[in-house]
Design a protein around this motif. Sequence first.
Motif, PDB file in Angstrom:
ATOM      1  N   GLY A  44       0.827  -1.204   0.000  1.00  0.00           N
ATOM      2  CA  GLY A  44       0.000   0.000   0.000  1.00  0.00           C
ATOM      3  C   GLY A  44       0.859   1.251   0.000  1.00  0.00           C
ATOM      4  N   LEU A  45       0.613   2.171  -0.942  1.00  0.00           N
ATOM      5  CA  LEU A  45       1.393   3.393  -1.036  1.00  0.00           C
ATOM      6  C   LEU A  45       0.956   4.414   0.015  1.00  0.00           C
ATOM      7  CD1 LEU A  45       1.506   3.787  -4.919  1.00  0.00           C
ATOM      8  CD2 LEU A  45       3.330   2.950  -3.417  1.00  0.00           C
ATOM      9  N   VAL A  46       1.863   5.348   0.297  1.00  0.00           N
ATOM     10  CA  VAL A  46       1.638   6.385   1.306  1.00  0.00           C
ATOM     11  C   VAL A  46       1.955   7.739   0.690  1.00  0.00           C
ATOM     12  CG1 VAL A  46       2.297   7.271   3.579  1.00  0.00           C
ATOM     13  CG2 VAL A  46       2.325   4.796   3.147  1.00  0.00           C
ATOM     14  N   ASP A  47       1.034   8.693   0.825  1.00  0.00           N
ATOM     15  CA  ASP A  47       1.334  10.101   0.544  1.00  0.00           C
ATOM     16  C   ASP A  47       1.442  10.793   1.893  1.00  0.00           C
ATOM     17  OD1 ASP A  47       1.399  12.817  -0.132  1.00  0.00           O
ATOM     18  OD2 ASP A  47       0.208  12.487  -1.943  1.00  0.00           O
ATOM     19  N   ALA A  48       2.658  11.143   2.280  1.00  0.00           N
ATOM     20  CA  ALA A  48       2.916  11.636   3.628  1.00  0.00           C
ATOM     21  C   ALA A  48       2.762  13.142   3.775  1.00  0.00           C
ATOM     22  CB  ALA A  48       4.321  11.222   4.073  1.00  0.00           C
ATOM     23  N   LEU A  66     -13.453  16.544  -0.408  1.00  0.00           N
ATOM     24  CA  LEU A  66     -12.568  15.680   0.361  1.00  0.00           C
ATOM     25  C   LEU A  66     -12.688  14.235  -0.101  1.00  0.00           C
ATOM     26  CD1 LEU A  66     -10.619  15.320   2.784  1.00  0.00           C
ATOM     27  CD2 LEU A  66     -12.653  15.128   4.255  1.00  0.00           C
ATOM     28  N   ARG A  67     -13.909  13.755  -0.278  1.00  0.00           N
ATOM     29  CA  ARG A  67     -14.102  12.386  -0.773  1.00  0.00           C
ATOM     30  C   ARG A  67     -13.495  12.216  -2.166  1.00  0.00           C
ATOM     31  NH1 ARG A  67     -17.157   8.763   1.876  1.00  0.00           N
ATOM     32  NH2 ARG A  67     -18.621   9.483   3.470  1.00  0.00           N
ATOM     33  N   GLU A  68     -13.665  13.199  -3.024  1.00  0.00           N
ATOM     34  CA  GLU A  68     -13.134  13.107  -4.373  1.00  0.00           C
ATOM     35  C   GLU A  68     -11.606  13.064  -4.356  1.00  0.00           C
ATOM     36  OE1 GLU A  68     -12.519  12.977  -8.461  1.00  0.00           O
ATOM     37  OE2 GLU A  68     -14.202  12.394  -7.200  1.00  0.00           O
ATOM     38  N   HIS A  69     -10.992  13.900  -3.553  1.00  0.00           N
ATOM     39  CA  HIS A  69      -9.531  13.882  -3.453  1.00  0.00           C
ATOM     40  C   HIS A  69      -9.027  12.547  -2.905  1.00  0.00           C
ATOM     41  CE1 HIS A  69      -9.262  18.576  -3.284  1.00  0.00           C
ATOM     42  NE2 HIS A  69      -9.438  18.112  -4.502  1.00  0.00           N
ATOM     43  N   LEU A  70      -9.718  12.006  -1.924  1.00  0.00           N
ATOM     44  CA  LEU A  70      -9.310  10.714  -1.372  1.00  0.00           C
ATOM     45  C   LEU A  70      -9.480   9.608  -2.410  1.00  0.00           C
ATOM     46  CD1 LEU A  70     -10.816  11.022   2.219  1.00  0.00           C
ATOM     47  CD2 LEU A  70      -8.432  11.363   1.520  1.00  0.00           C
ATOM     48  N   ARG A  71     -10.524   9.705  -3.231  1.00  0.00           N
ATOM     49  CA  ARG A  71     -10.698   8.718  -4.304  1.00  0.00           C
ATOM     50  C   ARG A  71      -9.533   8.785  -5.288  1.00  0.00           C
ATOM     51  NH1 ARG A  71     -11.718   8.400  -9.242  1.00  0.00           N
ATOM     52  NH2 ARG A  71     -11.971  10.658  -9.481  1.00  0.00           N
ATOM     53  N   GLN A  72      -9.089   9.983  -5.588  1.00  0.00           N
ATOM     54  CA  GLN A  72      -7.949  10.132  -6.489  1.00  0.00           C
ATOM     55  C   GLN A  72      -6.698   9.476  -5.896  1.00  0.00           C
ATOM     56  OE1 GLN A  72      -7.774  14.365  -7.083  1.00  0.00           O
ATOM     57  NE2 GLN A  72      -9.652  14.412  -8.317  1.00  0.00           N
ATOM     58  N   HIS A  73      -6.523   9.599  -4.610  1.00  0.00           N
ATOM     59  CA  HIS A  73      -5.393   8.929  -3.963  1.00  0.00           C
ATOM     60  C   HIS A  73      -5.507   7.409  -4.114  1.00  0.00           C
ATOM     61  CE1 HIS A  73      -3.072  12.133  -2.148  1.00  0.00           C
ATOM     62  NE2 HIS A  73      -4.152  12.683  -1.625  1.00  0.00           N
ATOM     63  N   VAL A  74      -6.677   6.877  -3.829  1.00  0.00           N
ATOM     64  CA  VAL A  74      -6.868   5.428  -3.907  1.00  0.00           C
ATOM     65  C   VAL A  74      -6.640   4.926  -5.324  1.00  0.00           C
ATOM     66  CG1 VAL A  74      -8.566   3.564  -3.672  1.00  0.00           C
ATOM     67  CG2 VAL A  74      -8.381   5.318  -1.892  1.00  0.00           C
ATOM     68  N   ASP A  75      -7.112   5.665  -6.308  1.00  0.00           N
ATOM     69  CA  ASP A  75      -6.908   5.262  -7.700  1.00  0.00           C
ATOM     70  C   ASP A  75      -5.428   5.140  -8.038  1.00  0.00           C
ATOM     71  OD1 ASP A  75      -9.581   5.049  -8.221  1.00  0.00           O
ATOM     72  OD2 ASP A  75      -9.751   6.965  -9.288  1.00  0.00           O
ATOM     73  N   ALA A  76      -4.583   5.895  -7.338  1.00  0.00           N
ATOM     74  CA  ALA A  76      -3.143   5.842  -7.562  1.00  0.00           C
ATOM     75  C   ALA A  76      -2.460   4.779  -6.708  1.00  0.00           C
ATOM     76  CB  ALA A  76      -2.529   7.207  -7.275  1.00  0.00           C
ATOM     77  N   GLY A  77      -3.241   4.001  -5.962  1.00  0.00           N
ATOM     78  CA  GLY A  77      -2.669   2.959  -5.120  1.00  0.00           C
ATOM     79  C   GLY A  77      -2.313   3.421  -3.728  1.00  0.00           C
ATOM     80  N   VAL A  78      -2.707   4.646  -3.367  1.00  0.00           N
ATOM     81  CA  VAL A  78      -2.397   5.184  -2.042  1.00  0.00           C
ATOM     82  C   VAL A  78      -3.419   4.663  -1.035  1.00  0.00           C
ATOM     83  CG1 VAL A  78      -2.293   7.285  -0.650  1.00  0.00           C
ATOM     84  CG2 VAL A  78      -1.230   7.233  -2.911  1.00  0.00           C
ATOM     85  N   ALA A  79      -2.924   3.922  -0.052  1.00  0.00           N
ATOM     86  CA  ALA A  79      -3.778   3.355   0.986  1.00  0.00           C
ATOM     87  C   ALA A  79      -3.695   4.133   2.287  1.00  0.00           C
ATOM     88  CB  ALA A  79      -3.396   1.896   1.244  1.00  0.00           C
ATOM     89  N   VAL A  80      -2.698   5.025   2.389  1.00  0.00           N
ATOM     90  CA  VAL A  80      -2.458   5.779   3.625  1.00  0.00           C
ATOM     91  C   VAL A  80      -2.068   7.195   3.249  1.00  0.00           C
ATOM     92  CG1 VAL A  80      -1.044   5.980   5.705  1.00  0.00           C
ATOM     93  CG2 VAL A  80      -1.659   3.718   4.850  1.00  0.00           C
ATOM     94  N   PRO A 312       1.668 -11.542   8.178  1.00  0.00           N
ATOM     95  CA  PRO A 312       0.481 -11.894   8.956  1.00  0.00           C
ATOM     96  C   PRO A 312       0.237 -10.901  10.081  1.00  0.00           C
ATOM     97  CG  PRO A 312       1.782 -13.844   8.502  1.00  0.00           C
ATOM     98  CD  PRO A 312       2.608 -12.674   8.056  1.00  0.00           C
ATOM     99  N   GLY A 313      -1.021 -10.503  10.232  1.00  0.00           N
ATOM    100  CA  GLY A 313      -1.407  -9.557  11.272  1.00  0.00           C
ATOM    101  C   GLY A 313      -1.363  -8.108  10.854  1.00  0.00           C
ATOM    102  N   ALA A 314      -0.731  -7.817   9.717  1.00  0.00           N
ATOM    103  CA  ALA A 314      -0.632  -6.440   9.254  1.00  0.00           C
ATOM    104  C   ALA A 314      -1.945  -5.994   8.614  1.00  0.00           C
ATOM    105  CB  ALA A 314       0.504  -6.304   8.244  1.00  0.00           C
ATOM    106  N   PRO A 315      -2.196  -4.678   8.577  1.00  0.00           N
ATOM    107  CA  PRO A 315      -3.383  -4.187   7.866  1.00  0.00           C
ATOM    108  C   PRO A 315      -3.392  -4.658   6.419  1.00  0.00           C
ATOM    109  CG  PRO A 315      -2.415  -2.442   9.182  1.00  0.00           C
ATOM    110  CD  PRO A 315      -1.446  -3.584   9.229  1.00  0.00           C
ATOM    111  N   ALA A 316      -4.562  -5.020   5.926  1.00  0.00           N
ATOM    112  CA  ALA A 316      -4.674  -5.664   4.615  1.00  0.00           C
ATOM    113  C   ALA A 316      -4.743  -4.641   3.489  1.00  0.00           C
ATOM    114  CB  ALA A 316      -5.885  -6.586   4.584  1.00  0.00           C
ATOM    115  N   ASP A 317      -3.602  -3.985   3.251  1.00  0.00           N
ATOM    116  CA  ASP A 317      -3.436  -3.084   2.119  1.00  0.00           C
ATOM    117  C   ASP A 317      -2.367  -3.663   1.206  1.00  0.00           C
ATOM    118  OD1 ASP A 317      -5.093  -1.289   3.517  1.00  0.00           O
ATOM    119  OD2 ASP A 317      -3.377  -0.221   4.376  1.00  0.00           O
ATOM    120  N   ALA A 318      -2.538  -3.499  -0.100  1.00  0.00           N
ATOM    121  CA  ALA A 318      -1.517  -3.942  -1.045  1.00  0.00           C
ATOM    122  C   ALA A 318      -1.794  -3.324  -2.408  1.00  0.00           C
ATOM    123  CB  ALA A 318      -1.488  -5.461  -1.172  1.00  0.00           C
TER     124      ALA A 318
END
Length: 346
Positions: A44-48, A66-80, A312-318
């Motif tokens: 999972g990618l991170v934009d810090a 805000l929702r639209e900007h977050l969707r744009q992040h997710v589309d780029a593979g950003v999970a965090v 195992p046990g980590a948050p399920a992002d990839a």
Amino acid sequence: MVVRIRGRALPHGEPVDLYADGDRWTTDPVPDVEPVAEGWLLPGLVDAHTHPGAEAPGDPLDHGLLREHLRQHVDAGVAVIRAPGLADEPPPWFGVDPGTPRAWHAGPWLAQHGQFFDGWGRRADHDRLPAIAAAQAGRTGWAKVIGDWGPTGDPVPLAVLTAVVEAVHAVGGRVAVHTQQAAGGEAAVLAGADSLEHGMLLDRSLLARMAERGTALTPTLSVLERTAPEVRRRPDSPGKRWFLRGAESHAALVAAAAEAGVRVLAGTDSVPHGRILDEVRALAGAGLRPHAALAAASWDARAYLGLPGLQPGAPADAVVYAEDPRTDLDQLAHPTAVILRGRRVR
């Protein structure tokens, strides 16, 4: 439906076969489940450094935007994401709503009187800054201070910034400091800030101290490089000379920071959102190995925020890619699957 991923997991490229048990990875097999995707796996990618929810400085926080900007992040593979500054306190769903990235934020920026953008942030007297910052960090884990502003604005005095850091650390929080002046950067490092945002014109003699203390640098290199050509076309002024002096030397500073052992975090600080690939490319262009540039936007940034990787046990992002992105950073633009909170979202 149980999500399963299989392939070679970075940073080490070891083979893994993982199932999402809710929002946690597990190696416990589930019969008759086909992999959702196979290939090269990033946790999972991170934009810090991103400020979603407003189009322009001073605009109010818009929940739909805000929702639209977050969707744009997710589309780029950003999970965090980490938002070191927002136009206002975000709604309760921010950072937890399915289909949007996990989020760390510092609420509105904290600034000295007469500095920062009108309509954004909280301006406060020096004697009140530590308590305000501690209260913010007590709510969200982070506080963001505008350590300096523009080419001539006085930086927050070292004694005040030190008191802010001590107050925030006392409640278990962390402090991010905006700095684009040498004096402001020095004060942030000496005060023990947890991260420097931008860090333009930072004295390189401070890099060893940052590495020793674990102070991160989020250089937002791509947006500075993208802005420089437009600034060059402006009439001559002290502000123009200040910005170009910092922007044109920033790549070399980032490379020196990485060489000194400073943790470098990838952050875009830009509209439109979802441009993390630009920052990874810029870091690599500055001289970081592709492995290190990817780390700044993935496993190392997640570790900085307390998130383990593909285990195992980590948050399920990839994020899944057909080829090793370390050998071709353009792979980041073409994920074959994005998994967020145990669900396939792309």
